[in-house]
Design an enzyme around this catalytic site. Structure first.
Site, mmCIF file in Angstrom:
data_model
loop_
_atom_site.group_PDB
_atom_site.id
_atom_site.type_symbol
_atom_site.label_atom_id
_atom_site.label_comp_id
_atom_site.label_asym_id
_atom_site.label_seq_id
_atom_site.Cartn_x
_atom_site.Cartn_y
_atom_site.Cartn_z
ATOM 1 N N GLU A 1 13.190 -3.418 -10.258
ATOM 2 C CA GLU A 1 12.511 -2.895 -9.068
ATOM 3 C C GLU A 1 13.290 -3.121 -7.777
ATOM 4 O OE1 GLU A 1 7.807 -3.546 -10.161
ATOM 5 O OE2 GLU A 1 8.855 -5.126 -9.079
ATOM 6 N N PRO A 2 14.467 -2.568 -7.628
ATOM 7 C CA PRO A 2 15.227 -2.838 -6.419
ATOM 8 C C PRO A 2 14.654 -2.134 -5.188
ATOM 9 C CG PRO A 2 16.404 -1.285 -7.813
ATOM 10 C CD PRO A 2 15.144 -1.650 -8.543
ATOM 11 N N GLY A 3 14.726 -2.787 -4.068
ATOM 12 C CA GLY A 3 14.423 -2.156 -2.783
ATOM 13 C C GLY A 3 15.706 -2.186 -1.956
ATOM 14 N N ARG A 4 16.032 -3.399 -1.505
ATOM 15 C CA ARG A 4 17.190 -3.603 -0.629
ATOM 16 C C ARG A 4 18.499 -3.029 -1.204
ATOM 17 N NH1 ARG A 4 16.857 -7.538 2.933
ATOM 18 N NH2 ARG A 4 15.224 -8.457 1.640
ATOM 19 N N CYS B 1 10.316 -8.321 25.576
ATOM 20 C CA CYS B 1 10.061 -9.517 26.368
ATOM 21 C C CYS B 1 9.776 -10.718 25.458
ATOM 22 C CB CYS B 1 8.883 -9.228 27.300
ATOM 23 S SG CYS B 1 8.675 -10.508 28.527
ATOM 24 N N GLU B 2 10.790 -11.204 24.768
ATOM 25 C CA GLU B 2 10.742 -12.359 23.863
ATOM 26 C C GLU B 2 12.163 -12.909 23.766
ATOM 27 O OE1 GLU B 2 8.354 -13.866 21.982
ATOM 28 O OE2 GLU B 2 6.786 -12.447 22.546
ATOM 29 N N TYR C 1 13.755 -2.629 4.947
ATOM 30 C CA TYR C 1 12.977 -3.540 5.791
ATOM 31 C C TYR C 1 13.353 -3.376 7.266
ATOM 32 C CZ TYR C 1 12.307 -5.209 1.090
ATOM 33 O OH TYR C 1 12.044 -5.260 -0.257
HETATM 34 N N1 PLP Z 1 9.274 -5.945 -6.493
HETATM 35 C C1 PLP Z 1 8.357 -6.685 -5.860
HETATM 36 C C2 PLP Z 1 7.128 -7.056 -6.589
HETATM 37 C C3 PLP Z 1 8.557 -7.118 -4.555
HETATM 38 O O1 PLP Z 1 7.623 -7.867 -3.953
HETATM 39 C C4 PLP Z 1 9.748 -6.745 -3.885
HETATM 40 C C5 PLP Z 1 10.032 -7.210 -2.535
HETATM 41 O O2 PLP Z 1 9.555 -8.180 -2.028
HETATM 42 C C6 PLP Z 1 10.668 -5.960 -4.563
HETATM 43 C C7 PLP Z 1 10.408 -5.565 -5.866
HETATM 44 C C8 PLP Z 1 11.953 -5.518 -3.917
HETATM 45 O O3 PLP Z 1 12.786 -6.560 -3.559
HETATM 46 P P1 PLP Z 1 14.229 -6.274 -2.962
HETATM 47 O O4 PLP Z 1 14.079 -5.351 -1.825
HETATM 48 O O5 PLP Z 1 14.741 -7.603 -2.559
HETATM 49 O O6 PLP Z 1 15.048 -5.659 -4.064
#
Ligand code: PLP
Length: 418
Positions: A273-276, A342-343, A371
């Protein structure tokens, strides 16, 4: 290379970023490279070629509808953490059976939506089990579920980005698995089809994934031996990227898959499940220099982007590589790159050696695809920025900027009604 420099001008898939800035007429803005997104996805699918597997994009990293459509067209599934992410995924064309609904605080209405659509759901706790079971009974439907396990492995990342310890708010501690499977065995509405975990984010070593896979494989085999027809072993996301643009060796998707390969249980389907690592380096935040300021012992480049558009530096002290997108020849100095919010916590980069830029210079914050826009806010009444994508060397606007009228429209016209 999707983003590259030529004669000190930054390019995105063949188009000069400075030219894009002049054309779009808004600042700051997010810019994505279609080529990089496809390349990142391919890196996973090539590594997984011989393995029964599925890549499931974590929508939380970047929920732009057009990016979702692009990933869906490549064959990706999607992992969701809210009912609205589920709706977005459906709007982008994902089939319900390509979706996994994860989360430690799913509401009854979100669970109802998932069950009615036939989306797979992660069970995160005993109350979550209870809620999913109740909704399945009331709607008279069966639900396919995965069990989210906290494997209790420490990953050396920022504490806010660690999610796999037994103290975490996510998932079930290993000691509670037997009680959970006993309850699931009695359920006549829930089908346990797999197990899930997610260790955390920005992980830059693969041996922890290998250890996790070994632990998960043991539980997979054990639960399957109890008669549950498990298919999916979901390792979550978490692979880091080279935010510093230095020579350090960052593991690739290929390294990650090679590390876990030997531990994958037979007759299972691996989900990643990659995001980043799918979208992070495919996006930049393009800003303009407002001015240069020198205080005692500190010099600042003040830009029109801020923590409202990209909160990672302020929230996690995260490092993002920053460079001018056009030639700048002023004297080199050490600068903090800060925004107008303003921080004091509003900074994008600290202690960077850069040439002194004239006002209006185009300046880029790299690796902001994940993100970035997804975590942006309206703090200081700043409007969320527009997003653009270069695909096949053509520039597309994939979300317009929020406008003040949009913001004003959210307020009730008549305060007497409160
Ligand atoms: N899967 C789950 C359940 C998550 O909570 C997250 C991110 O927090 C991800 C996948 C994706 O993580 P990343 O963006 O670090 O690959």
């Amino acid at each position: 290379m999707a983003f590259y420099f030529e004669d000190n001008f930054l390019y995105c898939d063949g188009i000069r970023v400075k030219e894009i800035q002049s054309r779009v007429g808004v600042s700051p803005f997010y810019l994505y490279s279609g080529e990089q997104i496809e390349g990142n996805y391919l890196a996973y699918t090539q590594a997984l070629a011989e393995i029964p597997s599925q890549v499931s994009y974590a929508i939380k990293a970047n929920n732009n509808l057009h990016i979702l459509k692009l990933l869906h067209s490549l064959g990706c599934w999607a992992t969701l953490v809210s009912g609205n992410e589920l709706r977005l995924a459906l709007a982008a064309g994902f089939e319900p059976d390509q979706l996994i609904f994860n989360g430690n605080g799913k509401t009854i209405s979100e669970i109802t939506l998932a069950i009615q659509r036939g989306v797979m759901i992660n069970i995160d706790s005993f109350f979550d089990l209870d809620h999913i079971q109740t909704v399945a009974e009331h709607t008279n439907r069966r639900a396919r579920v995965l069990l989210r396990i906290a494997p209790d492995l420490d990953v050396t990342v920022h504490p806010y980005l660690s999610t796999g310890l037994k103290e975490t708010k996510f998932g079930l501690p290993i000691s509670q698995i037997p009680r959970m499977t006993t309850l699931l065995a009695r359920s006549n509405h829930l089908d346990l089809v797999g197990i899930h975990c997610h260790l955390g984010s920005t992980i830059d070593t693969v041996h922890v994934f290998q250890e996790t896979m070994a632990i998960m494989a043991r539980h997979f085999t054990e639960i399957r031996s109890q008669g549950f027809p498990l298919q999916y072993i979901n390792l979550g996301g978490g692979l880091g990227i080279n935010y510093r643009h230095d020579q350090s060796q960052h593991p690739s998707p290929g390294d990650l898959i090679a590390a876990v390969r030997a531990e994958i249980p037979t007759d299972s389907t691996l989900i990643i499940e990659p995001g980043r690592s799918l979208i992070g380096n495919a996006g930049i935040l393009v800003c303009r220099v407002i001015g240069v300021k020198r205080n005692v012992n500190r010099s600042f480049i003040v830009v029109d982007g801020s923590m409202a558009e990209l909160i990672r530096p302020s929230l996690y002290q995260a490092f993002h590589y920053i460079a001018f997108s056009e030639p700048v020849t002023g004297p080199v100095e050490v600068f903090d790159i800060v925004g107008p919010v303003c921080e004091s916590a509003d900074f994008l980069g600290k202690k960077r050696r850069l040439a002194t830029p004239p006002e209006g210079t185009c300046i880029t914050i790299f690796d902001a695809g994940a993100y970035g826009r997804a975590m942006s806010s309206n703090y200081n009444a700043r409007m969320k920025p527009a997003e653009f994508l270069v695909a096949d060397e053509v520039l597309h606007q994939i979300r317009r900027e929020e406008r003040f009228e949009d913001y004003l429209n959210l307020f009730e016209p008549n305060e007497d009604h409160i």
